[in-house]
Design a protein around this motif. Sequence first.
Motif, PDB file in Angstrom:
ATOM      1  N   ASP A   5      -4.893   7.688  -3.161  1.00 20.50           N
ATOM      2  CA  ASP A   5      -6.075   8.450  -2.755  1.00 20.50           C
ATOM      3  C   ASP A   5      -6.270   8.251  -1.256  1.00 20.50           C
ATOM      4  OD1 ASP A   5      -8.434   9.881  -2.670  1.00 20.50           O
ATOM      5  OD2 ASP A   5      -9.643   8.271  -3.562  1.00 20.50           O
ATOM      6  N   TRP A   6      -5.604   9.097  -0.473  1.00 20.27           N
ATOM      7  CA  TRP A   6      -5.634   8.986   0.989  1.00 20.27           C
ATOM      8  C   TRP A   6      -7.031   9.356   1.482  1.00 20.27           C
ATOM      9  CZ3 TRP A   6      -1.916   6.757   3.740  1.00 20.27           C
ATOM     10  CH2 TRP A   6      -1.960   6.863   5.125  1.00 20.27           C
ATOM     11  N   PRO A   7      -7.646   8.532   2.347  1.00 22.47           N
ATOM     12  CA  PRO A   7      -9.001   8.825   2.821  1.00 22.47           C
ATOM     13  C   PRO A   7      -9.081  10.146   3.595  1.00 22.47           C
ATOM     14  CG  PRO A   7      -8.371   6.563   3.317  1.00 22.47           C
ATOM     15  CD  PRO A   7      -7.132   7.266   2.854  1.00 22.47           C
ATOM     16  N   ALA A   8     -10.138  10.886   3.342  1.00 19.61           N
ATOM     17  CA  ALA A   8     -10.366  12.166   4.031  1.00 19.61           C
ATOM     18  C   ALA A   8     -10.457  11.928   5.535  1.00 19.61           C
ATOM     19  CB  ALA A   8     -11.644  12.809   3.518  1.00 19.61           C
ATOM     20  N   GLY A   9      -9.798  12.775   6.286  1.00 17.30           N
ATOM     21  CA  GLY A   9      -9.862  12.691   7.745  1.00 17.30           C
ATOM     22  C   GLY A   9      -8.862  11.735   8.375  1.00 17.30           C
ATOM     23  N   PHE A  10      -8.127  10.969   7.578  1.00 18.04           N
ATOM     24  CA  PHE A  10      -7.126  10.053   8.116  1.00 18.04           C
ATOM     25  C   PHE A  10      -5.832  10.836   8.328  1.00 18.04           C
ATOM     26  CE2 PHE A  10      -8.438   5.478   6.905  1.00 18.04           C
ATOM     27  CZ  PHE A  10      -9.773   5.749   7.122  1.00 18.04           C
ATOM     28  N   ASP A  11      -5.231  10.690   9.504  1.00 20.10           N
ATOM     29  CA  ASP A  11      -3.972  11.365   9.800  1.00 20.10           C
ATOM     30  C   ASP A  11      -2.853  10.825   8.920  1.00 20.10           C
ATOM     31  OD1 ASP A  11      -5.157  12.888  11.783  1.00 20.10           O
ATOM     32  OD2 ASP A  11      -4.634  11.487  13.382  1.00 20.10           O
ATOM     33  N   ARG A  12      -1.896  11.703   8.601  1.00 16.76           N
ATOM     34  CA  ARG A  12      -0.730  11.325   7.810  1.00 16.76           C
ATOM     35  C   ARG A  12       0.517  11.372   8.687  1.00 16.76           C
ATOM     36  NH1 ARG A  12      -1.124  11.109   2.127  1.00 16.76           N
ATOM     37  NH2 ARG A  12       0.721   9.875   2.523  1.00 16.76           N
ATOM     38  N   ASP A  71       9.146   7.676  -3.185  1.00 20.72           N
ATOM     39  CA  ASP A  71       9.332   8.658  -2.111  1.00 20.72           C
ATOM     40  C   ASP A  71       8.199   8.575  -1.099  1.00 20.72           C
ATOM     41  OD1 ASP A  71      11.665   9.602  -3.256  1.00 20.72           O
ATOM     42  OD2 ASP A  71      10.617  11.147  -4.422  1.00 20.72           O
ATOM     43  N   ASP A  72       6.991   8.359  -1.589  1.00 21.35           N
ATOM     44  CA  ASP A  72       5.817   8.227  -0.722  1.00 21.35           C
ATOM     45  C   ASP A  72       5.474   6.750  -0.617  1.00 21.35           C
ATOM     46  OD1 ASP A  72       3.469   8.395   0.693  1.00 21.35           O
ATOM     47  OD2 ASP A  72       2.322   9.324  -0.918  1.00 21.35           O
ATOM     48  N   SER A  73       5.596   6.177   0.554  1.00 15.44           N
ATOM     49  CA  SER A  73       5.375   4.743   0.759  1.00 15.44           C
ATOM     50  C   SER A  73       3.971   4.425   1.266  1.00 15.44           C
ATOM     51  CB  SER A  73       6.413   4.214   1.753  1.00 15.44           C
ATOM     52  OG  SER A  73       6.317   4.936   2.976  1.00 15.44           O
ATOM     53  N   SER A  74       3.053   5.350   1.112  1.00  9.99           N
ATOM     54  CA  SER A  74       1.686   5.202   1.629  1.00  9.99           C
ATOM     55  C   SER A  74       0.951   4.027   1.012  1.00  9.99           C
ATOM     56  CB  SER A  74       0.874   6.464   1.332  1.00  9.99           C
ATOM     57  OG  SER A  74       1.500   7.595   1.846  1.00  9.99           O
ATOM     58  N   VAL A  75       0.082   3.428   1.824  1.00  7.46           N
ATOM     59  CA  VAL A  75      -0.743   2.302   1.400  1.00  7.46           C
ATOM     60  C   VAL A  75      -2.160   2.547   1.907  1.00  7.46           C
ATOM     61  CG1 VAL A  75      -1.169  -0.149   1.827  1.00  7.46           C
ATOM     62  CG2 VAL A  75       1.142   0.645   1.386  1.00  7.46           C
ATOM     63  N   VAL A  76      -3.140   2.345   1.029  1.00  4.89           N
ATOM     64  CA  VAL A  76      -4.545   2.446   1.416  1.00  4.89           C
ATOM     65  C   VAL A  76      -5.244   1.172   0.957  1.00  4.89           C
ATOM     66  CG1 VAL A  76      -6.718   3.706   1.133  1.00  4.89           C
ATOM     67  CG2 VAL A  76      -4.569   4.972   1.228  1.00  4.89           C
ATOM     68  N   LEU A  77      -5.981   0.561   1.862  1.00  6.91           N
ATOM     69  CA  LEU A  77      -6.800  -0.605   1.550  1.00  6.91           C
ATOM     70  C   LEU A  77      -8.258  -0.196   1.689  1.00  6.91           C
ATOM     71  CD1 LEU A  77      -7.315  -3.674   1.121  1.00  6.91           C
ATOM     72  CD2 LEU A  77      -7.189  -3.890   3.630  1.00  6.91           C
ATOM     73  N   ARG A  78      -9.033  -0.423   0.628  1.00 10.33           N
ATOM     74  CA  ARG A  78     -10.475  -0.173   0.661  1.00 10.33           C
ATOM     75  C   ARG A  78     -11.179  -1.484   0.375  1.00 10.33           C
ATOM     76  NH1 ARG A  78      -8.581   4.753  -0.979  1.00 10.33           N
ATOM     77  NH2 ARG A  78      -9.739   6.564  -0.279  1.00 10.33           N
ATOM     78  N   TRP A  79     -12.291  -1.717   1.068  1.00 13.42           N
ATOM     79  CA  TRP A  79     -13.068  -2.909   0.779  1.00 13.42           C
ATOM     80  C   TRP A  79     -14.537  -2.648   1.082  1.00 13.42           C
ATOM     81  CZ3 TRP A  79     -10.385  -2.436   5.336  1.00 13.42           C
ATOM     82  CH2 TRP A  79     -11.027  -2.784   6.527  1.00 13.42           C
ATOM     83  N   SER A  80     -15.379  -3.518   0.531  1.00 15.39           N
ATOM     84  CA  SER A  80     -16.805  -3.463   0.836  1.00 15.39           C
ATOM     85  C   SER A  80     -17.186  -4.787   1.474  1.00 15.39           C
ATOM     86  CB  SER A  80     -17.627  -3.194  -0.421  1.00 15.39           C
ATOM     87  OG  SER A  80     -17.476  -4.239  -1.351  1.00 15.39           O
ATOM     88  N   MET A  81     -18.106  -4.689   2.425  1.00 14.09           N
ATOM     89  CA  MET A  81     -18.534  -5.876   3.159  1.00 14.09           C
ATOM     90  C   MET A  81     -19.945  -5.616   3.667  1.00 14.09           C
ATOM     91  SD  MET A  81     -16.456  -7.759   6.267  1.00 14.09           S
ATOM     92  CE  MET A  81     -16.409  -6.311   7.315  1.00 14.09           C
ATOM     93  N   ASP A  82     -20.836  -6.513   3.345  1.00 10.72           N
ATOM     94  CA  ASP A  82     -22.229  -6.396   3.778  1.00 10.72           C
ATOM     95  C   ASP A  82     -22.833  -5.046   3.412  1.00 10.72           C
ATOM     96  OD1 ASP A  82     -22.005  -8.953   4.875  1.00 10.72           O
ATOM     97  OD2 ASP A  82     -21.323  -8.165   6.803  1.00 10.72           O
ATOM     98  N   VAL A  88      -8.632   1.357   5.482  1.00  8.82           N
ATOM     99  CA  VAL A  88      -7.556   1.526   6.448  1.00  8.82           C
ATOM    100  C   VAL A  88      -6.335   1.964   5.654  1.00  8.82           C
ATOM    101  CG1 VAL A  88      -8.425  -0.101   8.182  1.00  8.82           C
ATOM    102  CG2 VAL A  88      -6.932  -0.927   6.384  1.00  8.82           C
ATOM    103  N   ALA A  89      -5.458   2.694   6.299  1.00 13.20           N
ATOM    104  CA  ALA A  89      -4.291   3.235   5.611  1.00 13.20           C
ATOM    105  C   ALA A  89      -3.093   3.222   6.542  1.00 13.20           C
ATOM    106  CB  ALA A  89      -4.586   4.657   5.148  1.00 13.20           C
ATOM    107  N   CYS A  90      -1.913   3.146   5.943  1.00 13.10           N
ATOM    108  CA  CYS A  90      -0.686   3.181   6.730  1.00 13.10           C
ATOM    109  C   CYS A  90       0.413   3.858   5.915  1.00 13.10           C
ATOM    110  CB  CYS A  90      -0.258   1.766   7.111  1.00 13.10           C
ATOM    111  SG  CYS A  90       1.165   1.730   8.226  1.00 13.10           S
ATOM    112  N   ASP A  91       1.084   4.801   6.559  1.00 15.06           N
ATOM    113  CA  ASP A  91       2.262   5.438   5.961  1.00 15.06           C
ATOM    114  C   ASP A  91       3.337   5.647   7.022  1.00 15.06           C
ATOM    115  OD1 ASP A  91       1.167   7.523   7.408  1.00 15.06           O
ATOM    116  OD2 ASP A  91       1.261   8.973   5.781  1.00 15.06           O
ATOM    117  N   ALA A  92       3.324   4.769   8.037  1.00 14.64           N
ATOM    118  CA  ALA A  92       4.244   4.908   9.156  1.00 14.64           C
ATOM    119  C   ALA A  92       5.666   4.468   8.822  1.00 14.64           C
ATOM    120  CB  ALA A  92       3.738   4.095  10.350  1.00 14.64           C
ATOM    121  N   TYR A  93       5.818   3.659   7.770  1.00  8.77           N
ATOM    122  CA  TYR A  93       7.123   3.104   7.446  1.00  8.77           C
ATOM    123  C   TYR A  93       7.632   3.640   6.111  1.00  8.77           C
ATOM    124  CZ  TYR A  93       5.910   0.045  11.261  1.00  8.77           C
ATOM    125  OH  TYR A  93       5.560  -0.418  12.494  1.00  8.77           O
ATOM    126  N   SER A  94       8.916   3.550   5.917  1.00 16.55           N
ATOM    127  CA  SER A  94       9.548   4.119   4.725  1.00 16.55           C
ATOM    128  C   SER A  94       9.456   3.211   3.499  1.00 16.55           C
ATOM    129  CB  SER A  94      11.019   4.443   5.023  1.00 16.55           C
ATOM    130  OG  SER A  94      11.707   3.272   5.425  1.00 16.55           O
TER     131      SER A  94
END
Length: 195
Positions: A5-12, A71-82, A88-94
């Motif tokens: 679930d890639w965050p809305a507005g985040f570049d791919r 095929d898709d190596s995307s990673v999304v980290l979601r967290w809650s704090m205070d 944050v997300a990253c799909d720059a690497y294979s």
Amino acid sequence: MSDVDWPAGFDRTDPEQRDTNEQYRVSLHEAVDDLAAELDLLDVDDWRLETPMRHQSRNLNYPYANQSEPDDSSVVLRWSMDGEQFAVACDAYSRVRDNVRTVGLYVREKRKMEARPVTTGESEFANARLPSGEAEAIVTNRSAHEVLGVDRDATPAEIRRAFRERVKEAHPDHGGSEAELQNVREAREVLLDGE
């Protein structure tokens, strides 16, 4: 394999443009362990790691070992704090491992910057804050009584007994999760405030 679930507005990153990274010398499990340690140091309320790989049922933030690279190596980290939601997300690497490692290093660097005695306009994590309305709540909205499964007029002894039972169920070693365990601990603190 599941979709991330890639965050809305985040570049791919275009899949054709993803780099092969030979810089990191850690396994996928070690990369997730390091990320978990950073988030513990950051004292986040709860977190969730999403990858396109199948994740363990007992520890939802860890992909199963020995899977082929998706095929898709995307990673999304979601967290809650205070009380706020971050991603944050990253799909720059294979490889998923390299994207998890990159996210972990990002969190480490931001955490260290946040700890510096320098005053800025906002938190170092301000750029990772999700806009209200688009954030999926990670923490529970249940009352402390509901979390422990006790009546509103439960005695301290009943609360402690329920806490001991719920901790067993919520513990990651017994099919629960760190987030669930934290919710149980917080419910006990709320109900036994000052004891």
